[in-house]
Scaffold this active site. Structure first.
Site, PDB file in Angstrom:
ATOM      1  N   PRO A 127      -8.537  -1.036  -4.746  1.00  0.00           N
ATOM      2  CA  PRO A 127      -8.029  -0.523  -6.033  1.00  0.00           C
ATOM      3  C   PRO A 127      -6.508  -0.712  -6.094  1.00  0.00           C
ATOM      4  CG  PRO A 127      -8.757   1.286  -4.604  1.00  0.00           C
ATOM      5  CD  PRO A 127      -8.974   0.031  -3.825  1.00  0.00           C
TER       6      PRO A 127
ATOM      7  N   ASP B  68      -2.441  -0.348  -2.323  1.00  0.00           N
ATOM      8  CA  ASP B  68      -3.840   0.080  -2.259  1.00  0.00           C
ATOM      9  C   ASP B  68      -3.862   1.589  -2.532  1.00  0.00           C
ATOM     10  OD1 ASP B  68      -6.357   0.938  -1.455  1.00  0.00           O
ATOM     11  OD2 ASP B  68      -6.472  -0.459   0.235  1.00  0.00           O
ATOM     12  N   HIS B  69      -4.406   1.961  -3.657  1.00  0.00           N
ATOM     13  CA  HIS B  69      -4.318   3.375  -4.063  1.00  0.00           C
ATOM     14  C   HIS B  69      -5.208   4.284  -3.216  1.00  0.00           C
ATOM     15  CE1 HIS B  69      -2.706   6.449  -6.404  1.00  0.00           C
ATOM     16  NE2 HIS B  69      -2.886   5.981  -7.629  1.00  0.00           N
ATOM     17  N   ARG B  70      -6.026   3.712  -2.353  1.00  0.00           N
ATOM     18  CA  ARG B  70      -6.807   4.564  -1.443  1.00  0.00           C
ATOM     19  C   ARG B  70      -5.915   5.070  -0.314  1.00  0.00           C
ATOM     20  NH1 ARG B  70     -11.131   0.198   0.253  1.00  0.00           N
ATOM     21  NH2 ARG B  70      -9.113  -0.855   0.495  1.00  0.00           N
TER      22      ARG B  70
ATOM     23  N   ILE C  17      -2.153   4.624  -0.395  1.00  0.00           N
ATOM     24  CA  ILE C  17      -0.786   4.950  -0.817  1.00  0.00           C
ATOM     25  C   ILE C  17      -0.858   5.565  -2.216  1.00  0.00           C
ATOM     26  CG2 ILE C  17       1.430   3.902  -1.460  1.00  0.00           C
ATOM     27  CD1 ILE C  17       0.597   1.619   0.580  1.00  0.00           C
TER      28      ILE C  17
END
Ligand code: CAO
Length: 552
Positions: free
Chosen positions: A348, A524-526, A528
């Site tokens: 993501p 990577d929004h998972r 950071i």
């Protein structure tokens, strides 16, 4: 015109005739498959032992046959009466050179001799520059003919792919390595028969060394060698075990395909009789089968075969709208394509944009004397960016991590290796600068220059592209005000650099011309969150806009 009877070879037990590979009246060469036989354990192709025309079947489909049973009559012209035997290739040695000549056995074939030769056998090995990687594709199959320079095998490391090219022309006899196998320098990949001039010379030299009593036979062999530079040596018949294939029943006789293709068809539940073969004499190749299955799947479901349930684009015949040209992707481009798709679909992405004032950095850069630092030219903006990114990775270790595939753990790295995206004629590659946090700007520039030069000359080794923690992708010299770089997984962030430009900036009471550098940070929004990304970007901004702060 002489005739030749093809006999059932010596295989383990009896078998049934399940397929004619050719039709009566067809011309065959020595080694061409004419029949397929299956026992309860295996299936194999029976090759012709001579060049000629098949005039009569001595067996019917479904007949059970055993060793030495006559199978077919082949009519051989006087010119082709020299018999080039189909040797059983059960020789494991890489370089064995055997030339064995037997006198003709019957009066009806006075000139007939058997030549069994592996003199031109060569083993294609993983080359020295290749480092270590996994075999992801064999471009050739047994029986394929290739020319010098043709790509034979595609080997992929975790970041790049390398074609293993042929250094001579020849024919593939055996695929030694396995798909997916990890290989390194010197590992045998293929056994091939060499068909270039030097192989022909080698054959003739071998023949010439045979004793003079066999002179008449030698003359025949030499003329055979002239007609066909390499005496054709058939690999062991292709065996597919019934146990592994889970065979139950099968349509007999109508489809022309090898055992491996038929095995795959059984596994996929595909009916070979409705597939059009693109091989010689309409032989159905594995590619035909795969293409057919793919077509059926998208027809039935409208979904891509990626398993992601994303609808595939339907195939469009663009030539209906104008001239087109279709070119194959390079090995690197294929790997990049698959990797980018994997990264885009799995991670993501969020991209944060900023503009950094590099006016001060640019005036400092203009004062640098490259000679004093062992450089040919002044350092570009890039090594400064790499240095600042390395500093930020140390301060924000979340950016220097990877998410474990189980999605439940984060792996933090205590080293800072930074990949640099380099554009080459063969595609995009990402060589890695090791320990970037321990290097000066001039050392980083030297590393960038060296890696970029190696990349452009296609001389990067697999290890040059391994172990990266974060990637910098600079499109600055080309242009653009910003872009959304795709994270180079399993890394968790990437910095895109667009083109710096002079812009008016309100400072105090007036607008002043300042050089602004656009930065684009995808993360990577998972792993950071947005605030962390903001802090990371702020540090880059601070260090690049106030050069002295790099020292702090
Ligand atoms: N803005 C303005 N000018 C820039 C710039 C930027 N952001 N980045 C570089 N330049 C300038 C350089 O300073 C240099 O000019 P000077 O000699 O006057 O200093 C000139 O453009 C040429 O730079 P360069 O591209 O040769 O060198 P580099 O160190 O900036 O980059 C390399 C090296 C190997 C990264 C680059 O050549 C390259 O291949 N970039 C393409 C990367 C890519 O394709 N990324 C996209 C990936 S996603 O598809």
């Amino acid at each position: 015109m002489a005739t030749e009877i093809v006999l059932m070879p010596d295989v383990d037990g009896a078998g049934d005739i399940v397929e004619y590979c050719i039709e009566l009246g067809d011309e065959v060469s020595a080694g061409d498959p004419i029949l397929v036989i299956e026992s309860d354990k295996a299936s194999m192709e029976v090759p012709s032992s001579v060049k000629g025309t098949v005039t009569e079947w001595l067996v019917q489909l479904g007949d059970s046959v055993a060793k030495d049973d006559p199978l077919a009559v082949i009519s051989v012209s006087e010119e082709n009466a020299t018999k080039e035997s189909v040797a059983e290739d059960d020789c494991d040695s890489e370089t064995e050179t055997v030339t064995e000549i037997k006198a003709a056995e019957s009066k009806t074939q006075p000139d007939s001799v058997v030549i069994q030769s592996t003199a031109m056998d060569e083993i294609v090995k993983m080359p020295e520059a290749g480092g270590q990687g996994d075999i992801i594709e064999f471009y050739v199959a047994v029986g394929d003919v290739f020319a010098e320079g043709d790509a034979l095998v595609l080997v992929e490391s975790d970041k790049a792919a390398m074609d293993v090219p042929a250094s001579f022309s020849g024919e593939v006899v055996e695929i030694i390595a396995a798909l997916g196998q990890t290989v390194e320098e010197g590992v045998p990949l293929l056994r091939v028969l060499r068909t270039d001039d030097s192989a022909s010379e080698e054959l003739q030299a071998n023949v010439a060394s045979v004793t003079s009593e066999k002179a008449p036979a030698i003359a025949q062999i030499q003329s055979a060698a002239e007609r066909q530079p390499v005496a054709k040596v058939q690999a062991k018949p292709e065996i597919v075990t019934a146990e592994s294939s889970g065979r139950t029943s099968e349509r007999i006789g109508a489809s022309y395909a090898g055992p491996a293709t038929r095995k795959l068809a059984r596994e996929l539940g595909a009916d070979l009789s409705v597939i059009k073969g693109s091989g010689p004499r309409g032989r159905i190749l594995k590619e035909d089968l795969k293409g057919f299955v793919k077509q059926q799947m998208s027809k039935e479901t409208g979904l891509a075969s990626s398993g992601t349930a994303i609808p595939a684009f339907p195939e469009v015949d663009f030539s209906r709208f104008g001239a087109t040209e279709t070119k194959a992707l390079s090995g690197i481009a294929k790997v990049t394509s698959a990797h980018m798709t994997r990264c885009w679909l799995n991670i993501p992405h969020v991209t944060l944009f900023d503009e950094v004032d590099i006016t001060e950095l640019e005036s400092f850069r203009s004062t640098i004397n490259p000679d004093g630092y062992g450089l040919v030219n002044k350092p570009t903006i890039l090594p400064f960016i790499v240095m600042v990114v390395a500093k930020a990775l140390r301060k924000y270790p979340q950016f220097n991590s990877s998410l474990h595939p189980d999605g439940e753990r984060i792996i933090y790295k205590d080293y800072v290796n930074i990949g640099i995206a380099v554009d080459t004629s063969a595609g995009l590659v990402v060589p890695v600068i090791r320990d970037a946090d321990k290097k000066s700007v001039s050392e980083l520039m030297l590393d960038i220059n060296e890696l970029a030069a190696k990349a452009k000359a296609r001389k990067l080794k697999v290890e040059d592209m391994q172990g990266g923690c974060f990637t910098v992708s600079s499109l600055g010299a080309t242009g653009g005000t910003g872009f959304t770089p795709i994270i180079n997984g399993p890394e968790v962030a990437i910095l895109g650099v667009a083109k710096a430009d002079i812009k008016p900036v309100w400072i105090g009471q007036e607008f002043q011309p300042r050089k602004k550098l656009p930065l684009c940070l995808s993360f990577d929004h998972r792993v950071i969150n947005g605030a962390e990304a903001g802090h990371f970007m702020a540090l880059l901004n601070q260090c690049l806009s106030q050069v002295a702060s790099i020292l702090l």
